[in-house]
Design a protein around this motif. Structure first.
Motif, PDB file in Angstrom:
ATOM      1  N   ASN A   1       0.778  -1.284   0.136  1.00 43.39           N
ATOM      2  CA  ASN A   1       0.112  -0.029   0.147  1.00 43.39           C
ATOM      3  C   ASN A   1       0.958   1.221   0.116  1.00 43.39           C
ATOM      4  N   PRO A   2       0.545   2.032  -0.997  1.00 45.36           N
ATOM      5  CA  PRO A   2       1.573   3.225  -1.229  1.00 45.36           C
ATOM      6  C   PRO A   2       1.206   4.645  -0.017  1.00 45.36           C
ATOM      7  N   TRP A   3       0.040   4.702   0.758  1.00 47.59           N
ATOM      8  CA  TRP A   3      -0.144   5.561   1.232  1.00 47.59           C
ATOM      9  C   TRP A   3       0.054   5.219   2.934  1.00 47.59           C
TER      10      TRP A   3
ATOM     11  N   ALA B   1       6.609  12.618   3.026  1.00 47.30           N
ATOM     12  CA  ALA B   1       5.635  13.027   3.889  1.00 47.30           C
ATOM     13  C   ALA B   1       5.206  14.558   4.180  1.00 47.30           C
TER      14      ALA B   1
ATOM     15  N   ARG C   1       3.600   9.261   1.124  1.00 46.25           N
ATOM     16  CA  ARG C   1       3.379   8.494  -0.036  1.00 46.25           C
ATOM     17  C   ARG C   1       4.662   7.888  -0.214  1.00 46.25           C
ATOM     18  N   TYR C   2       4.528   6.566  -0.781  1.00 42.94           N
ATOM     19  CA  TYR C   2       5.897   5.822  -1.042  1.00 42.94           C
ATOM     20  C   TYR C   2       6.075   6.394  -2.446  1.00 42.94           C
ATOM     21  N   LEU C   3       7.369   6.481  -2.724  1.00 42.20           N
ATOM     22  CA  LEU C   3       7.860   6.945  -4.182  1.00 42.20           C
ATOM     23  C   LEU C   3       8.517   5.959  -4.949  1.00 42.20           C
TER      24      LEU C   3
ATOM     25  N   GLY D   1      -4.193   2.135   0.743  1.00 42.96           N
ATOM     26  CA  GLY D   1      -4.381   2.617  -0.618  1.00 42.96           C
ATOM     27  C   GLY D   1      -4.102   1.588  -1.544  1.00 42.96           C
TER      28      GLY D   1
ATOM     29  N   THR E   1      10.351   7.542   0.555  1.00 42.50           N
ATOM     30  CA  THR E   1       8.913   8.229   0.961  1.00 42.50           C
ATOM     31  C   THR E   1       8.737   9.743   1.109  1.00 42.50           C
TER      32      THR E   1
ATOM     33  N   LYS F   1      -0.953   1.944   7.009  1.00 40.71           N
ATOM     34  CA  LYS F   1      -0.789   1.773   5.458  1.00 40.71           C
ATOM     35  C   LYS F   1      -1.891   1.561   4.912  1.00 40.71           C
TER      36      LYS F   1
END
Length: 486
Positions: free
Chosen positions: A49-51, A114, A105-107, A224, A112, A222
């Motif tokens: 999950n990226p968020w 924030a 958000r994971y880049l 998304g 990441t 986490k």
């Protein structure tokens, strides 16, 4: 109005703020935190999950930031860098409530980003008490996780290093900061972690900007990710995102449970072996069932997997022999050729399988001299209108008899011949004989005879069969005859 924490020789000015204003800001943050907490729990999926959202508390420490020029180590307001770093009781300013909200958000590749909002209340600078100053911070952070390097993917220990920047307000005085941070997350599950972080904020304003440390502790959720097929494997890692599958096959199914995933299994609904692309070989003859015409009976490949049986010895295996107990050729599926009319010509070669005939005439009956005589006996009685080729109606029954006889010999072709007496010119007689022969041929085709089997020709007065000197002879010469077409 400002307070310089860098030089305690200046009087500390007390900035009075209405407590209700602080509580209003605090309540807003609490409402937002609870909202994102519910969203995080409802959508929490797995590590893909990226968020991420973090809700927690923070502490502000203005003491261990390095001595100012001319300041001694026994100063009450500032110590050396990292001096009394964990002196919580004397130096840390903590608001006893939810005071930090972070959305990240994971880049990719371990990075990441924030956005962080914090609120606090400053009661002490070092060991020096101050009068209840409000603190607000808005920061952006880029962090790199060492989790995969230290533990491999999915490890519970997740330290990070990062940098960032932001803006801080102490009462109404704002200043920008450059940040350096270190944090460690302890993952309690795939989507839930505890985060502990320490951030050094370096102020850009020498006069009123405040260098300080900000520590925090929070709960991270986490969320998304997307799992279209609901198999617990998220789409970004699911090689079959629209079909429920298994983790060992990267989200693809193995319906028959034979250890070969469906997309590589030629028989996805029947357990098989890898040697045959997931298909079984029930009879063990080395031919997989889909290619085996006798999947439950072992047989050689040359016989398509069927055992070689030929009870009647005709060279046609029983599994394809329509008459396995009676010898017959392969061309007739192992059955003997029939001869329904018993004329010695097999039906497959018999042009007239329902009527006895001769071998010479391909199984059809041959027209005898007697039959030709019978046809001519009928044809000579066909009547025409005087000087015309129009057949008179009383001759229709005669023509039907002629057609019925011809149909008994379907392999024979016939010639209709027209003849006249000598009265009239040759040209007239020739034309009349042609037309009368053609008229008979046409009528026979209308009552069922094939036109391909009939031809017509006129001979005029050239072939008399009696004298033209008297009436009786001339009547015999006016005739239609039928012969075989060779």
């Amino acid at each position: 109005m400002f307070i310089s924490f860098n030089n305690l020789l200046l009087p500390l000015l007390t900035l009075k703020k209405i407590k209700q204003s602080n509580m209003k800001h605090l309540n807003s943050i609490l409402v937002a935190a609870l909202f994102f907490l519910m969203v995080g729990v409802a959508n929490a999926q797995d590590e893909n999950n990226p968020w991420a959202i973090e809700v927690g508390v923070n502490a502000v420490d203005l003491y261990p930031i390095g001595l100012a020029d001319g300041q001694t180590t026994n100063s009450a307001s500032r110590g050396g860098l990292f001096d009394e770093y964990f002196n919580v009781e004397d130096h840390w300013n903590i608001l006893p409530s939810v005071s930090k909200l972070s959305i990240g958000r994971y880049l990719g590749s371990g990075f990441t980003f924030a956005a962080v909002g914090t609120i606090n209340r400053i009661d002490t600078v070092g060991d020096v008490p101050v009068d209840d100053l409000t603190y607000y911070g808005v920061d952006g952070e880029i962090k790199y996780s060492l989790r995969d390097l230290l533990n491999g993917p999915g490890g519970w220990f997740d330290p990070s290093l990062g940098i960032g920047g932001g803006y801080t307000w102490v009462d109404d005085i704002g200043f920008g900061t450059a940040n350096a941070l270190a944090s460690v997350r302890f993952w309690l599950g795939e989507n839930l972690a505890l985060n502990f972080q320490s951030t050094y904020k370096h102020a850009f304003e020498d006069t009123y900007g405040q260098k300080h440390f900000q520590h925090s502790a929070g709960v991270v959720f986490k969320f998304g990710g997307k799992d279209t097929d609901g198999d617990g494997i998220y789409d970004q890692d699911d090689e079959c995102p629209e079909t429920p599958g298994l983790p060992e096959y990267n989200g693809c199914p193995d319906t028959d449970g034979d250890g070969i995933e469906d997309r590589n299994d030629a028989c996805p609904n029947t357990p098989g072996v890898a040697e045959y692309n997931g298909c079984p070989d029930t009879d063990g003859d080395g031919i997989p069932d889909p290619q085996d015409e006798c999947p439950t009976e072992a047989g050689p490949k040359s016989n398509n997997g069927c055992p070689i049986l030929d009870r009647d010895g005709d060279g046609v295996n029983d599994d394809v022999d329509a008459c396995p107990d009676v010898a017959g050729p392969a061309a007739n599926k192992g059955c003997p050729w029939p001869d329904k009319d018993g004329d010695g010509v097999l039906d497959k070669d018999d042009a007239c399988p329902d009527v006895p005939g001769t071998v010479a005439n391909k199984g059809c009956p041959e027209v005898s001299v007697e039959i030709i005589k019978q046809l001519n006996d009928y044809s000579k009685t066909i009547l025409f209108d005087l000087g015309k080729s129009t057949i008179r109606q009383e001759s229709y029954a005669i023509l039907q008899n002629i057609a019925d006889i011809m149909k008994e010999y379907p392999n024979e072709n016939f010639v209709i011949e027209g003849h006249t007496d000598s009265q009239g010119s040759d040209a007239t007689n020739q034309k009349l004989s042609d037309n009368r022969a053609a008229s008979v041929r046409t009528y026979l085709t209308t009552i069922g005879m094939s036109g391909n089997r009939l031809s017509s020709i006129g001979y005029g007065e050239s072939r008399p069969i009696a004298t033209n000197a008297n009436k009786a002879g001339r009547q015999q010469n006016r005739r239609v005859e039928i012969s075989l077409r060779k």
